[in-house]
Design a protein around this motif. Sequence first.
Motif, short mmCIF file in Angstrom:
data_model
loop_
_atom_site.label_atom_id
_atom_site.label_comp_id
_atom_site.label_asym_id
_atom_site.label_seq_id
_atom_site.Cartn_x
_atom_site.Cartn_y
_atom_site.Cartn_z
N GLU A 95 -5.62 -1.09 -8.14
CA GLU A 95 -4.30 -1.16 -8.32
C GLU A 95 -3.78 -2.43 -7.01
OE1 GLU A 95 -1.05 1.97 -6.13
OE2 GLU A 95 -3.31 2.57 -6.21
N TRP A 96 -4.33 -1.87 -5.50
CA TRP A 96 -4.05 -3.12 -4.41
C TRP A 96 -3.86 -4.53 -4.91
CZ3 TRP A 96 -5.63 -2.56 1.59
CH2 TRP A 96 -5.24 -1.38 1.30
N LEU A 97 -4.73 -5.26 -5.72
CA LEU A 97 -5.25 -6.23 -6.37
C LEU A 97 -4.17 -6.72 -7.47
CD1 LEU A 97 -9.02 -6.88 -6.36
CD2 LEU A 97 -7.47 -7.22 -4.60
N VAL A 98 -3.91 -5.68 -8.24
CA VAL A 98 -2.79 -6.17 -9.26
C VAL A 98 -1.79 -5.91 -8.52
CG1 VAL A 98 -1.78 -4.45 -11.19
CG2 VAL A 98 -4.05 -4.40 -11.36
N ARG A 99 -1.32 -5.29 -7.97
CA ARG A 99 0.35 -5.60 -7.42
C ARG A 99 0.13 -7.01 -6.57
NH1 ARG A 99 3.28 -0.21 -4.39
NH2 ARG A 99 4.60 -2.08 -4.94
N TYR A 100 -0.93 -7.50 -6.09
CA TYR A 100 -0.63 -8.07 -5.26
C TYR A 100 -0.62 -9.72 -6.42
CZ TYR A 100 -1.79 -6.71 -0.57
OH TYR A 100 -1.67 -6.00 0.92
N THR A 101 -1.53 -9.96 -7.37
CA THR A 101 -1.69 -11.06 -8.16
C THR A 101 -0.10 -10.67 -8.88
OG1 THR A 101 -3.06 -9.48 -9.53
CG2 THR A 101 -3.56 -10.96 -7.75
N GLN A 102 0.33 -9.16 -9.38
CA GLN A 102 1.10 -9.71 -10.43
C GLN A 102 2.38 -9.27 -9.35
OE1 GLN A 102 0.88 -6.55 -13.29
NE2 GLN A 102 -1.49 -7.34 -13.88
N GLU A 103 2.95 -8.73 -8.75
CA GLU A 103 4.07 -8.88 -7.73
C GLU A 103 4.48 -10.42 -6.77
OE1 GLU A 103 4.76 -5.30 -6.59
OE2 GLU A 103 3.57 -4.12 -7.81
N ALA A 104 3.44 -10.67 -6.58
CA ALA A 104 3.72 -11.82 -5.05
C ALA A 104 3.01 -13.18 -5.44
CB ALA A 104 2.83 -10.55 -4.23
N GLY A 105 1.88 -13.67 -6.58
CA GLY A 105 1.16 -14.38 -6.66
C GLY A 105 -0.18 -14.73 -5.63
N VAL A 106 -0.78 -13.34 -5.62
CA VAL A 106 -1.41 -13.71 -4.54
C VAL A 106 -2.48 -14.25 -5.14
CG1 VAL A 106 -3.21 -12.30 -3.26
CG2 VAL A 106 -0.90 -12.41 -2.66
N ASP A 107 -3.49 -15.75 -4.92
CA ASP A 107 -5.01 -15.77 -5.46
C ASP A 107 -6.10 -15.97 -4.50
OD1 ASP A 107 -4.38 -17.94 -4.23
OD2 ASP A 107 -3.49 -19.34 -6.18
N GLN A 108 -5.98 -15.19 -3.12
CA GLN A 108 -6.36 -15.55 -2.08
C GLN A 108 -6.47 -14.36 -0.75
OE1 GLN A 108 -5.24 -19.09 0.06
NE2 GLN A 108 -3.22 -18.16 0.72
N ALA A 109 -7.49 -13.63 -0.14
CA ALA A 109 -7.48 -12.50 0.30
C ALA A 109 -8.78 -13.02 1.79
CB ALA A 109 -7.67 -11.50 -0.51
N LEU A 110 -8.30 -12.20 2.66
CA LEU A 110 -9.18 -11.94 3.74
C LEU A 110 -10.12 -10.97 3.68
CD1 LEU A 110 -10.43 -13.22 6.34
CD2 LEU A 110 -8.98 -12.06 7.77
N LEU A 111 -11.29 -10.93 3.17
CA LEU A 111 -11.93 -9.86 3.06
C LEU A 111 -12.46 -9.30 4.40
CD1 LEU A 111 -13.76 -10.14 -0.14
CD2 LEU A 111 -11.32 -9.28 -0.08
N LEU A 112 -12.36 -7.82 5.24
CA LEU A 112 -12.44 -7.04 6.10
C LEU A 112 -13.24 -5.98 6.06
CD1 LEU A 112 -9.11 -8.60 7.94
CD2 LEU A 112 -11.54 -9.52 8.41
N ALA A 113 -13.76 -5.19 6.97
CA ALA A 113 -14.86 -4.51 7.22
C ALA A 113 -13.50 -3.45 7.57
CB ALA A 113 -15.57 -4.30 8.04
N GLY A 114 -12.67 -3.42 7.93
CA GLY A 114 -11.41 -3.79 8.79
C GLY A 114 -11.94 -2.47 10.27
N GLY A 115 -10.57 -1.77 11.20
CA GLY A 115 -10.35 -1.08 12.43
C GLY A 115 -11.05 0.07 12.84
N VAL A 116 -11.72 0.53 11.41
CA VAL A 116 -11.19 2.20 11.41
C VAL A 116 -12.66 2.67 11.69
CG1 VAL A 116 -9.44 2.71 10.29
CG2 VAL A 116 -11.57 2.69 9.11
N THR A 117 -13.05 3.52 12.56
CA THR A 117 -14.80 3.66 12.48
C THR A 117 -14.97 4.41 11.71
OG1 THR A 117 -14.31 3.89 15.03
CG2 THR A 117 -15.71 5.27 13.91
N GLN A 118 -14.39 5.14 11.02
CA GLN A 118 -14.72 6.52 9.91
C GLN A 118 -14.24 5.69 8.86
OE1 GLN A 118 -17.14 8.37 9.77
NE2 GLN A 118 -16.81 8.97 7.68
N PRO A 119 -14.50 4.69 7.69
CA PRO A 119 -14.29 4.38 6.14
C PRO A 119 -13.88 5.71 5.65
CG PRO A 119 -16.44 4.48 6.46
CD PRO A 119 -16.26 5.38 7.33
N TYR A 120 -12.65 5.65 4.85
CA TYR A 120 -11.37 6.34 3.85
C TYR A 120 -12.18 6.95 2.95
CZ TYR A 120 -7.11 5.40 6.14
OH TYR A 120 -5.65 4.95 7.36
#
Length: 301
Positions: A95-120
């Motif tokens: 869902e995020w990727l669809v929105r980024y690509t279709q609404e904002a023309g995004v074609d690149q991303a920084l992939l991270l684990a993220g700062g939270v300890t417990q994954p959602y």
Amino acid sequence: MLNLLKGRTETVATDDRLIADFLSGFSIEVMPRTAAKVEDFRALLPQGTRVYVAHIEGTPIEEMVATAKRLRDEGFAPMPHIPARIIKDAAELEEWLVRYTQEAGVDQALLLAGGVTQPYGAFDSSMKMMETGLFQKHGLKRLHVGGHPEGNKDIDADGSSAIADAALAWKQAFAQETGVEMAIVTQFAFAAKPIVDWAERLRNAGISLPIHVGIAGPAKLQTLIKYAISCGVGPSLKVLQKRAMDLTKLMLPYEPNDVVAELAAWQAEHPEGLIKQVHFFPLGGIKTNAEWVNGRLDAVK
């Protein structure tokens, strides 16, 4: 005396050129709430600059997409953070990727684990997201991944770099198999030596991904120390601590002059090295950071 002054002037000019070459093509990051305070990015940054959009836990995806769209509309290349641990499952990631690509023309991303300890949910690392194939499905051509020149206790609790190194090797293999463009973007540090030593160690171990070195932009010393401690910056934190002991410098803003100059000189002497570009963390404000960089680029025009 005149010859000595001429030699000094030529040396300074050479140093300025090396620094400008090193800074050329720099990237910088913003958060939606800080981006909202910028009237027009075109007044601050060179057209086409890659601007990372940091995704802090609790930021609605709507704000992330809107910020990326605004940057694209103003002539920049938005690169949103995709933090694995705050994404529930593959459906939400898509869902995020669809929105980024279709609404904002995004074609690149920084992939991270993220700062939270417990994954959602299903993802606890960037590799788990990459295994879904969704980035290729939605046409993202460039994926950046994180690097830690001074180590990361959240990844390697024993203080080694074994897990982090293995992850970089896996990601490099992924890039080679999929054809996606990939680079390593590092946590910021305040000394050149640990960055260079880490980059050379990776190269000797067979890693060939280009490195975009994280640099903290100009900021108050107290602000930098606070961020450095919270972000787990390693031994190079001593550079700030030593500065804080000097009462003549305590109240002066920190500028990354020394670390940038040393890295620029090293890069010029080692074109075969992995260090290729600079990525700024504008901890003292994006306007302040942009003015500092533009001043060094303008110095050689």
